[in-house]
Motif scaffolding. Structure first.
Motif, PDB file in Angstrom:
ATOM      1  N   SER A  68      59.413 -31.752  30.786  1.00  0.00           N
ATOM      2  CA  SER A  68      60.497 -32.571  30.231  1.00  0.00           C
ATOM      3  C   SER A  68      59.971 -33.616  29.249  1.00  0.00           C
ATOM      4  CB  SER A  68      61.285 -33.250  31.344  1.00  0.00           C
ATOM      5  OG  SER A  68      61.939 -32.284  32.115  1.00  0.00           O
ATOM      6  N   LEU A  69      58.863 -34.273  29.590  1.00  0.00           N
ATOM      7  CA  LEU A  69      58.258 -35.246  28.684  1.00  0.00           C
ATOM      8  C   LEU A  69      57.770 -34.547  27.422  1.00  0.00           C
ATOM      9  CD1 LEU A  69      57.217 -38.056  27.950  1.00  0.00           C
ATOM     10  CD2 LEU A  69      55.168 -37.557  29.277  1.00  0.00           C
ATOM     11  N   LEU A  70      57.213 -33.363  27.594  1.00  0.00           N
ATOM     12  CA  LEU A  70      56.722 -32.604  26.446  1.00  0.00           C
ATOM     13  C   LEU A  70      57.871 -32.218  25.512  1.00  0.00           C
ATOM     14  CD1 LEU A  70      54.326 -31.420  24.991  1.00  0.00           C
ATOM     15  CD2 LEU A  70      54.473 -29.416  26.478  1.00  0.00           C
ATOM     16  N   VAL A  71      59.022 -31.869  26.062  1.00  0.00           N
ATOM     17  CA  VAL A  71      60.198 -31.558  25.250  1.00  0.00           C
ATOM     18  C   VAL A  71      60.535 -32.756  24.363  1.00  0.00           C
ATOM     19  CG1 VAL A  71      62.700 -31.172  25.303  1.00  0.00           C
ATOM     20  CG2 VAL A  71      61.192 -29.818  26.764  1.00  0.00           C
ATOM     21  N   THR A  72      60.551 -33.947  24.946  1.00  0.00           N
ATOM     22  CA  THR A  72      60.858 -35.164  24.199  1.00  0.00           C
ATOM     23  C   THR A  72      59.860 -35.372  23.059  1.00  0.00           C
ATOM     24  OG1 THR A  72      61.779 -36.138  26.198  1.00  0.00           O
ATOM     25  CG2 THR A  72      61.236 -37.651  24.420  1.00  0.00           C
ATOM     26  N   LYS A  73      58.585 -35.171  23.340  1.00  0.00           N
ATOM     27  CA  LYS A  73      57.548 -35.352  22.313  1.00  0.00           C
ATOM     28  C   LYS A  73      57.677 -34.302  21.207  1.00  0.00           C
ATOM     29  CE  LYS A  73      54.534 -38.211  24.759  1.00  0.00           C
ATOM     30  NZ  LYS A  73      53.639 -39.225  24.322  1.00  0.00           N
ATOM     31  N   MET A  74      57.994 -33.069  21.584  1.00  0.00           N
ATOM     32  CA  MET A  74      58.163 -32.010  20.586  1.00  0.00           C
ATOM     33  C   MET A  74      59.400 -32.271  19.723  1.00  0.00           C
ATOM     34  SD  MET A  74      57.147 -28.656  22.850  1.00  0.00           S
ATOM     35  CE  MET A  74      57.426 -27.457  21.533  1.00  0.00           C
ATOM     36  N   GLN A  75      60.469 -32.743  20.335  1.00  0.00           N
ATOM     37  CA  GLN A  75      61.682 -33.064  19.574  1.00  0.00           C
ATOM     38  C   GLN A  75      61.421 -34.195  18.588  1.00  0.00           C
ATOM     39  OE1 GLN A  75      64.283 -33.698  22.955  1.00  0.00           O
ATOM     40  NE2 GLN A  75      65.235 -31.687  22.684  1.00  0.00           N
ATOM     41  N   ALA A  76      60.652 -35.186  19.004  1.00  0.00           N
ATOM     42  CA  ALA A  76      60.309 -36.295  18.109  1.00  0.00           C
ATOM     43  C   ALA A  76      59.479 -35.786  16.928  1.00  0.00           C
ATOM     44  CB  ALA A  76      59.551 -37.380  18.869  1.00  0.00           C
ATOM     45  N   ALA A  77      58.535 -34.891  17.203  1.00  0.00           N
ATOM     46  CA  ALA A  77      57.709 -34.327  16.139  1.00  0.00           C
ATOM     47  C   ALA A  77      58.564 -33.506  15.171  1.00  0.00           C
ATOM     48  CB  ALA A  77      56.597 -33.464  16.728  1.00  0.00           C
ATOM     49  N   ALA A  78      59.507 -32.758  15.705  1.00  0.00           N
ATOM     50  CA  ALA A  78      60.394 -31.953  14.854  1.00  0.00           C
ATOM     51  C   ALA A  78      61.255 -32.857  13.975  1.00  0.00           C
ATOM     52  CB  ALA A  78      61.274 -31.056  15.718  1.00  0.00           C
ATOM     53  N   LYS A  79      61.759 -33.929  14.552  1.00  0.00           N
ATOM     54  CA  LYS A  79      62.594 -34.867  13.800  1.00  0.00           C
ATOM     55  C   LYS A  79      61.795 -35.501  12.664  1.00  0.00           C
ATOM     56  CE  LYS A  79      65.812 -38.667  14.422  1.00  0.00           C
ATOM     57  NZ  LYS A  79      66.445 -39.602  15.346  1.00  0.00           N
ATOM     58  N   GLU A  80      60.544 -35.897  12.948  1.00  0.00           N
ATOM     59  CA  GLU A  80      59.666 -36.479  11.919  1.00  0.00           C
ATOM     60  C   GLU A  80      59.479 -35.532  10.742  1.00  0.00           C
ATOM     61  OE1 GLU A  80      55.802 -37.624  13.306  1.00  0.00           O
ATOM     62  OE2 GLU A  80      56.614 -39.113  14.696  1.00  0.00           O
ATOM     63  N   GLN A  81      59.407 -34.237  11.041  1.00  0.00           N
ATOM     64  CA  GLN A  81      59.155 -33.227  10.013  1.00  0.00           C
ATOM     65  C   GLN A  81      60.441 -32.654   9.425  1.00  0.00           C
ATOM     66  OE1 GLN A  81      56.177 -30.301  11.301  1.00  0.00           O
ATOM     67  NE2 GLN A  81      55.534 -31.752  12.869  1.00  0.00           N
ATOM     68  N   GLY A  82      61.592 -33.119   9.900  1.00  0.00           N
ATOM     69  CA  GLY A  82      62.866 -32.638   9.392  1.00  0.00           C
ATOM     70  C   GLY A  82      63.178 -31.208   9.819  1.00  0.00           C
ATOM     71  N   ILE A  83      62.677 -30.810  10.977  1.00  0.00           N
ATOM     72  CA  ILE A  83      62.888 -29.456  11.485  1.00  0.00           C
ATOM     73  C   ILE A  83      64.008 -29.486  12.512  1.00  0.00           C
ATOM     74  CG2 ILE A  83      61.861 -27.536  12.766  1.00  0.00           C
ATOM     75  CD1 ILE A  83      59.108 -28.571  11.773  1.00  0.00           C
ATOM     76  N   GLU A  84      64.997 -28.624  12.320  1.00  0.00           N
ATOM     77  CA  GLU A  84      66.076 -28.513  13.285  1.00  0.00           C
ATOM     78  C   GLU A  84      65.699 -27.419  14.280  1.00  0.00           C
ATOM     79  OE1 GLU A  84      70.800 -27.489  13.316  1.00  0.00           O
ATOM     80  OE2 GLU A  84      69.977 -28.510  11.556  1.00  0.00           O
ATOM     81  N   ILE A  85      65.563 -27.792  15.547  1.00  0.00           N
ATOM     82  CA  ILE A  85      65.086 -26.853  16.558  1.00  0.00           C
ATOM     83  C   ILE A  85      65.653 -27.216  17.918  1.00  0.00           C
ATOM     84  CG2 ILE A  85      62.964 -28.120  17.122  1.00  0.00           C
ATOM     85  CD1 ILE A  85      61.631 -25.218  16.939  1.00  0.00           C
TER      86      ILE A  85
END
Length: 100
Positions: free
Chosen positions: A15-32
């Motif tokens: 669950s924590l990893l999901v949050t970190k991955m979502q933050a990384a995607a947002k930084e890069q402008g990736i919708e996932i």
């Protein structure tokens, strides 16, 4: 939109990893879409995702998950170091490479 499923023994450690991955995607402008579930529940969503990433603690169940996806999508074990440091950016980038 691409979808990633993270699988671990109870769905909690990822669950924590999901949050970190979502933050990384947002930084890069990736919708996932990224979701975490325990192995016992992953069969409910494997038909709607583009890749399944297994936490290192459930790597022994890779063949079971591969049978569920029947070759349709990649099933990969998350790098232990990246998982241990919760490096969401590296795990996201690796997953996106494997989806293509």
């Amino acid at each position: 939109m691409k979808k990633i499923l993270l699988v671990c023994s109870a769905g909690m450690s990822t669950s924590l990893l999901v949050t970190k991955m979502q933050a990384a995607a947002k930084e890069q402008g990736i919708e996932i879409g990224i979701e975490a579930l325990p192995v016992a529940e992953c069969s409910t969503v494997v038909d709607s995702v583009d890749i399944v990433l297994l936490g290192p603690q459930v790597r022994f169940q890779k063949s079971q998950v591969e049978k569920l996806v029947n070759g349709r999508i990649p099933v990969e074990v998350i790098d232990m170091r990246a998982y241990g440091t919760m490096n969401g950016k590296a795990i996201l980038e690796d997953a996106l490479i494997k989806i293509k």
